[in-house]
Motif scaffolding. Structure first.
Motif, short mmCIF file in Angstrom:
data_model
loop_
_atom_site.label_atom_id
_atom_site.label_comp_id
_atom_site.label_asym_id
_atom_site.label_seq_id
_atom_site.Cartn_x
_atom_site.Cartn_y
_atom_site.Cartn_z
N ILE A 18 84.32 77.65 19.41
CA ILE A 18 84.06 77.88 20.83
C ILE A 18 82.74 77.24 21.24
O ILE A 18 82.65 76.56 22.27
CB ILE A 18 84.06 79.39 21.15
N ILE A 19 81.72 77.44 20.43
CA ILE A 19 80.41 76.86 20.74
C ILE A 19 80.48 75.33 20.73
O ILE A 19 79.89 74.66 21.60
CB ILE A 19 79.35 77.37 19.74
N ALA A 20 81.22 74.78 19.78
CA ALA A 20 81.36 73.32 19.70
C ALA A 20 82.04 72.75 20.94
O ALA A 20 81.67 71.68 21.45
CB ALA A 20 82.14 72.94 18.45
N GLN A 21 83.03 73.47 21.46
CA GLN A 21 83.79 72.98 22.62
C GLN A 21 83.12 73.31 23.95
O GLN A 21 83.22 72.53 24.90
CB GLN A 21 85.20 73.56 22.60
N TRP A 73 95.09 77.51 25.23
CA TRP A 73 93.78 77.07 24.74
C TRP A 73 93.25 78.02 23.68
O TRP A 73 92.77 77.59 22.62
CB TRP A 73 92.78 76.97 25.89
N LEU A 74 93.35 79.30 23.94
CA LEU A 74 92.87 80.29 22.99
C LEU A 74 93.57 80.16 21.64
O LEU A 74 92.95 80.32 20.58
CB LEU A 74 93.07 81.71 23.54
N HIS A 88 85.14 79.53 31.18
CA HIS A 88 85.95 78.43 31.71
C HIS A 88 87.41 78.82 31.88
O HIS A 88 88.15 78.16 32.62
CB HIS A 88 85.84 77.21 30.80
N LEU A 89 87.84 79.90 31.23
CA LEU A 89 89.24 80.33 31.35
C LEU A 89 89.51 81.01 32.69
O LEU A 89 90.67 81.17 33.08
CB LEU A 89 89.60 81.28 30.22
N GLU A 90 88.46 81.43 33.37
CA GLU A 90 88.61 82.17 34.63
C GLU A 90 89.43 81.40 35.65
O GLU A 90 90.21 81.99 36.42
CB GLU A 90 87.23 82.49 35.20
#
Length: 233
Positions: free
Chosen positions: A105-108, A128-129, A116-118
Motif C-alpha cells: 500500500i505504501i509503495a503504491q 484493487w484491494l 483513494h478508494l473513496e
C-alpha cells in the motif's frame, strides 16, 4: 428479445430469512461509533484468519496504539510483529501478510492509506484491494462495508457461506468470491449497507447456533422452511 422473468424468488427468500433471524436473535446493528478507519479494517482482516473477532480487534487496536501509525508498523522487523501477534491463530502468517500488505500500500500510495478508494465504485475498489497480499473477497467486502466507507458489499465468512449454500442461494461448492457474485444480484434492492452488515452478522449467528458444520439443528432452525437441504418440515 429477452423476456422479463420478474424478480428472482431467492430475493423473497432473503427477505424472509432476514425477518426470521431478527425474530430469533433480535437486531444486530453496528453503531456508527463502531465503524472504524478503512486501514484498521484492512489490518483486522489480514491478521484475523481463523481467529475470533474479539482477538483480531484487540490485536489491531494494540498495533496502532503501540506503533502510532501503520507506516511504523510496516517498518517493524518481522519477528517483532510476530511476537506482537501471538494471540492470532497463525501469528507467523499474520505477521508476514500484514507487513507485505502494508508495504505494498505504501509503495503504491505513498502512505498507509485507503483514501483513494473513496471516489471509486465499490466493485473497482474491491478489485484493487484484492491485488494486495493477504486480501481476498471476505476482507475486501469487510473493508468496504463495515468501515467508514459504509458501502453495499456483503461480507461472507465460512459459516454464513455454509448457510446460503445449504439454503440453495449459492452453489454448493462455490468459494467465497463466487458465492458473493451469486448473492449480490439477489439482495433486496431496498437494503442499505447497514442492512447488508446486519444480514451477515445474523447469518453468522445462525451458522454458529443452528446451521453448524456437523450435526446441524435443522428441526429448530428459524429458516428451515426455505432451506433446500435441511430436515423436512
Amino acid at each position: 428479445m429477452q423476456l422479463d422473468l420478474g424478480p428472482d424468488h431467492r430475493t423473497a427468500i432473503l427477505r424472509r430469512m432476514h425477518s426470521r433471524l431478527i425474530a430469533q436473535f433480535g437486531r444486530v446493528i453496528r453503531p456508527d461509533d463502531k465503524r472504524r478507519d478503512p486501514m484498521w479494517a484492512l489490518v483486522q482482516g489480514v491478521i484475523g484468519a481463523r481467529a475470533k473477532t474479539a482477538v483480531s480487534n484487540d490485536n489491531a487496536d494494540r498495533l496502532i496504539a503501540e506503533y502510532g501509525s501503520w507506516e511504523r508498523a510496516a517498518e517493524a522487523p518481522l519477528e517483532e510483529l510476530k511476537a506482537k501477534l501471538q494471540t492470532a491463530t497463525f501469528p507467523a502468517m499474520a505477521a508476514e501478510r500484514l507487513k507485505a500488505c502494508l508495504q505494498e500500500i505504501i509503495a503504491q500510495c505513498g502512505k498507509a492509506s485507503l483514501d483513494h478508494l473513496e471516489t471509486m465504485e465499490t466493485a473497482d475498489a474491491m478489485d484493487w484491494l484484492e491485488t494486495l497480499p493477504g486480501i481476498a473477497r471476505k476482507i475486501s467486502a469487510g473493508i468496504m462495508n463495515t468501515s467508514h466507507f459504509n458501502r453495499k458489499a456483503l461480507v461472507l465468512d465460512s459459516g454464513h457461506r455454509r448457510v446460503v449454500q445449504r439454503m440453495g442461494l449459492a452453489a454448493p461448492k462455490a468459494d467465497t468470491t463466487r458465492a458473493y457474485d451469486e448473492l449480490m444480484p439477489l439482495l433486496p434492492p431496498e437494503w442499505s449497507a447497514e442492512d447488508l452488515d446486519e444480514h451477515h452478522l445474523l447469518g453468522k449467528r445462525l451458522a454458529q447456533t443452528f446451521c453448524r458444520p456437523k450435526r446441524p439443528d435443522c428441526p429448530s432452525c428459524p429458516v428451515r422452511a426455505d432451506c433446500e437441504t435441511g430436515a423436512p418440515l
